[in-house]
Structures are given as C-alpha cells and as structure tokens.
Design a protein around this motif. Structure first.
Motif, PDB file in Angstrom:
ATOM      1  N   ARG A  34     -10.853 -31.174 -33.034  1.00  0.00           N
ATOM      2  CA  ARG A  34     -11.248 -31.510 -34.411  1.00  0.00           C
ATOM      3  C   ARG A  34     -12.699 -31.170 -34.705  1.00  0.00           C
ATOM      4  N   VAL A  35     -13.545 -31.053 -33.669  1.00  0.00           N
ATOM      5  CA  VAL A  35     -14.941 -30.667 -33.943  1.00  0.00           C
ATOM      6  C   VAL A  35     -15.190 -29.194 -33.613  1.00  0.00           C
ATOM      7  N   SER A  36     -14.111 -28.432 -33.381  1.00  0.00           N
ATOM      8  CA  SER A  36     -14.272 -27.069 -32.875  1.00  0.00           C
ATOM      9  C   SER A  36     -14.661 -26.058 -33.947  1.00  0.00           C
ATOM     10  N   GLY A  37     -14.632 -26.476 -35.227  1.00  0.00           N
ATOM     11  CA  GLY A  37     -14.968 -25.532 -36.287  1.00  0.00           C
ATOM     12  C   GLY A  37     -13.768 -24.770 -36.815  1.00  0.00           C
ATOM     13  N   LEU A  38     -12.572 -25.082 -36.299  1.00  0.00           N
ATOM     14  CA  LEU A  38     -11.365 -24.477 -36.858  1.00  0.00           C
ATOM     15  C   LEU A  38     -11.044 -25.150 -38.183  1.00  0.00           C
ATOM     16  N   CYS A  76      -8.086 -25.893 -24.228  1.00  0.00           N
ATOM     17  CA  CYS A  76      -8.559 -25.980 -25.608  1.00  0.00           C
ATOM     18  C   CYS A  76      -9.398 -24.754 -25.981  1.00  0.00           C
ATOM     19  N   ASP A  77     -10.278 -24.342 -25.065  1.00  0.00           N
ATOM     20  CA  ASP A  77     -11.131 -23.191 -25.362  1.00  0.00           C
ATOM     21  C   ASP A  77     -10.306 -21.934 -25.584  1.00  0.00           C
ATOM     22  N   SER A  78      -9.224 -21.773 -24.808  1.00  0.00           N
ATOM     23  CA  SER A  78      -8.405 -20.572 -24.999  1.00  0.00           C
ATOM     24  C   SER A  78      -7.666 -20.638 -26.341  1.00  0.00           C
ATOM     25  N   ILE A  79      -7.333 -21.851 -26.767  1.00  0.00           N
ATOM     26  CA  ILE A  79      -6.707 -22.002 -28.089  1.00  0.00           C
ATOM     27  C   ILE A  79      -7.705 -21.653 -29.188  1.00  0.00           C
ATOM     28  N   ILE A  80      -8.925 -22.183 -29.051  1.00  0.00           N
ATOM     29  CA  ILE A  80      -9.949 -21.939 -30.071  1.00  0.00           C
ATOM     30  C   ILE A  80     -10.252 -20.444 -30.152  1.00  0.00           C
ATOM     31  N   GLU A  81     -10.330 -19.810 -28.973  1.00  0.00           N
ATOM     32  CA  GLU A  81     -10.591 -18.370 -28.940  1.00  0.00           C
ATOM     33  C   GLU A  81      -9.459 -17.612 -29.636  1.00  0.00           C
ATOM     34  N   ALA A  82      -8.221 -18.038 -29.380  1.00  0.00           N
ATOM     35  CA  ALA A  82      -7.070 -17.361 -29.971  1.00  0.00           C
ATOM     36  C   ALA A  82      -7.030 -17.542 -31.486  1.00  0.00           C
ATOM     37  N   ALA A  83      -7.485 -18.703 -31.954  1.00  0.00           N
ATOM     38  CA  ALA A  83      -7.414 -18.980 -33.383  1.00  0.00           C
ATOM     39  C   ALA A  83      -8.595 -18.382 -34.149  1.00  0.00           C
ATOM     40  N   GLN A  84      -9.592 -17.877 -33.434  1.00  0.00           N
ATOM     41  CA  GLN A  84     -10.735 -17.185 -34.039  1.00  0.00           C
ATOM     42  C   GLN A  84     -11.320 -17.901 -35.264  1.00  0.00           C
TER      43      GLN A  84
END
Lengths: 229, 112
Positions: A34-38, A76-84
C-alpha cells in the motif's frame, strides 16, 4: 460505493478466513504494497489475487513459504517491478489531496471541540468564527507531513519489524515511534503557544465545513473518472 | 535452473504457450510447469510474470467462482499475446540452433 471501497471491503471480509499465522504475513504484505506507490485500485486488485493464493494454499494444507517462497519482501518487490508504478499519476495526486482534505477537516474539528467549545461554554455564546493563525497553518503542515511519513515508514519496514518482533526486539521500533511522536506533539504545542496570536483571517465555521465537504466530494468524483493508467 | 534473469524470459514464453493451450489459473499453471520439469517454480515466481504479461496486454483475465473462498482468476491469451508467442518461439528456435552450435565441442564434444 466506489469500486475501490468495494474491493477493500471485500478483501477485509475475505482476510478473516486466514489463519492467524497467515494473517500476519498477509498484513505485512498489504502494508508494504500500500505504500509502494502503485495505483491504489491496482494495489487492491493485487492484494485480492494474493488473498486468493493464500486461501487456496490454506485449503490445500500448504504453508505460505511453499507458495511464494520465504522472502516475502522479495516477492512484493518483484510484483512492484512487474506492475511498473508511474512516477506521477493524476489519480495518485487526487487521492493524496483527498487525504489532505480529510486531515484538515479532522484538525478543524479537533480545534472546535477542544478550543472553541470550552470558550463557548465559558462565555455563554456561540462562536462561529474560526481563526486561521500562523500557528494553525504551520501545525497543520507538520501534522500532515508527520502522519504521511510515519504511515510510509511503518509500511516500508513491515517485514523488518515483524522479524524483530519474533526475535523479541519489537519494542525498539515502538519506543522509537513513541519518542518521535512525543517530540512532534511538544513541537506542536510550542508553535501553537508562540504563533497562535498571529491571526491572518477568520472564517465562519459553516463556510469552512461547506468548502471542505464540497472539495472532498469533488476530488472523489474526479478521481473515479480518471483512468487507472 | 539457477539463472533468474534467463529463467524469467523463458518462463514468460512457456506461460504464453500453456495459456494458449486453454484457459488456466495460477495454481494450475504452476503445477503444469512443474510437470514439464520447472521443478523450483511456485506461484511466487509465476504471479509477477502473469501481472507483467497482463499489464502489457498479452493476457486478459476473468474472475470465476471457485470451490473455496475468493473467485479464481482465469487467464486468456489476447491477440497481441498470440503474436508474442509466435515471435518467442521463432526467437527460441534460432537461439537454440546458435547455442547448440556454439556449445557443440564444449567439454569434449557431442553429447547427443
């Protein structure tokens, strides 16, 4: 009800089916994402997918480590990377502004209850002029900044904190946050004491309330219309 | 397979192929990949790839009722996905030939 609220509610409802052990892992993942900026809608959709993975794994009698590995942060990081995530998005700006409006409204309400109401009782008359002073403005800015920073900090360190808690060091972060909060509260008190006499202007309380409500409704309506990407 | 970067791209191609064989959902896809020999694969590896493929519009998804809890997300190949699968396979064929050729005499020669 907006699609986002609906999804958050659904996720909260479903997460009650998690075992306590899985619920802790899930909560850390949710905080971190939730704080990842997505985008917030996209985040909730991802959380919904993860919840599905967790519940199905539970149903099969598998441990979460078997499903997503034991490095939850890396997952989580790989998800965030994938969601760009985008650096800037109008939707994010509007949801940030939404929070700003809510915080300002809450702070005004707090002022009215704690400062104005006692005075009204003392003087035996209605006070409808809300005084906007230098101290008030600075304090509002500090509270906004502090709450956003603390929220982000807790999210970013959710996995670390959970590990420290298991090792019995959980109190360290608690004490740290407590000390920081105390300093902030002391600072707010000091600023209020020194700078409140510098009044810029005063507004009728009902005008202020109307402006904030209209602003909030408008921000939400516009945000709903904006595309996710 | 140990090299994660190399694995990612290849897995994406394989995921596209398996989805083009018929609609599937995360767990089934993982089991399928394992059956073919990707032994260390888990949903934790596959989900981010699915997310990326979907984000790039190569896949689309549909939620459907599942026996337990939340709805299951079924994945389908889009038209762009079909094209990407085609081009992945072409690239793979060429690459395979080249690599086979380069490695033909590696560590004392022909293994097949």
């Amino acid at each position: 009800m907006s699609k986002l609220d609906d999804l958050i509610r659904k996720n909260n409802e479903l997460s009650k089916k998690l075992t306590p052990e899985n619920d802790e892992i899930y909560t850390n993942i949710v905080c971190y994402l939730r704080v990842s900026g997505l985008d917030e809608l996209e985040t909730e959709e991802i959380i919904h997918d993860i919840l599905g993975m967790f519940l199905e794994a539970q149903e099969r009698g598998e441990k979460i480590e078997q499903v997503i590995g034991d490095d939850y942060q890396a997952f989580c990081d790989s998800i965030i990377e994938a969601a760009q995530p985008k650096r800037f998005s109008w939707r994010r700006l509007f949801s940030d502004l939404e929070i700003v409006v809510i915080v300002i409204a809450l702070l005004c309400l707090l002022d009215i209850v704690l400062l104005y109401l006692p005075q009204m009782f003392k003087q035996g008359r209605l006070i409808l002029d809300f005084q906007v002073s230098l101290g008030y403005l600075i304090n509002t800015a500090i509270i906004l900044l502090a709450s956003v920073s603390i929220f982000k900090y807790i999210g970013k360190t959710s996995f670390k904190y959970s590990k420290e808690k298991q090792q019995g060091h959980g109190w360290k972060q608690f004490v740290l946050l407590w000390v920081i909060m105390s300093c902030i509260v002391a600072l707010l008190g000091l600023i209020r004491y020194i700078l409140n006499p510098v009044v810029f202007f005063s507004v009728k309380i009902y005008y202020l309330a109307a402006v904030l409500v209209v602003l909030y409704i408008l921000l939400r309506a516009v945000k709903e219309k904006l595309p996710v990407n | 397979m140990k090299n994660p970067q190399l694995l990612k791209g290849l897995l994406e191609g394989c995921i596209l192929k398996l989805i083009s064989d018929g609609e599937t959902y995360g767990y089934e896809l993982v089991e399928n990949l394992k059956k073919y020999g990707f032994r260390d694969i888990s949903e934790g590896t596959v989900y981010p790839l699915l997310l990326r493929l979907k984000k790039n519009k190569l896949l689309y998804s549909q939620d459907r009722e599942s026996p337990y809890g939340p709805k299951r997300k079924y994945y389908y190949l889009s038209e762009e996905g079909e094209k990407e699968l085609e081009s992945f396979y072409q690239t793979w064929l060429e690459l395979r030939n080249v690599i086979d050729l380069i490695f033909r005499d590696y560590k004392g020669g022909e293994q097949n």
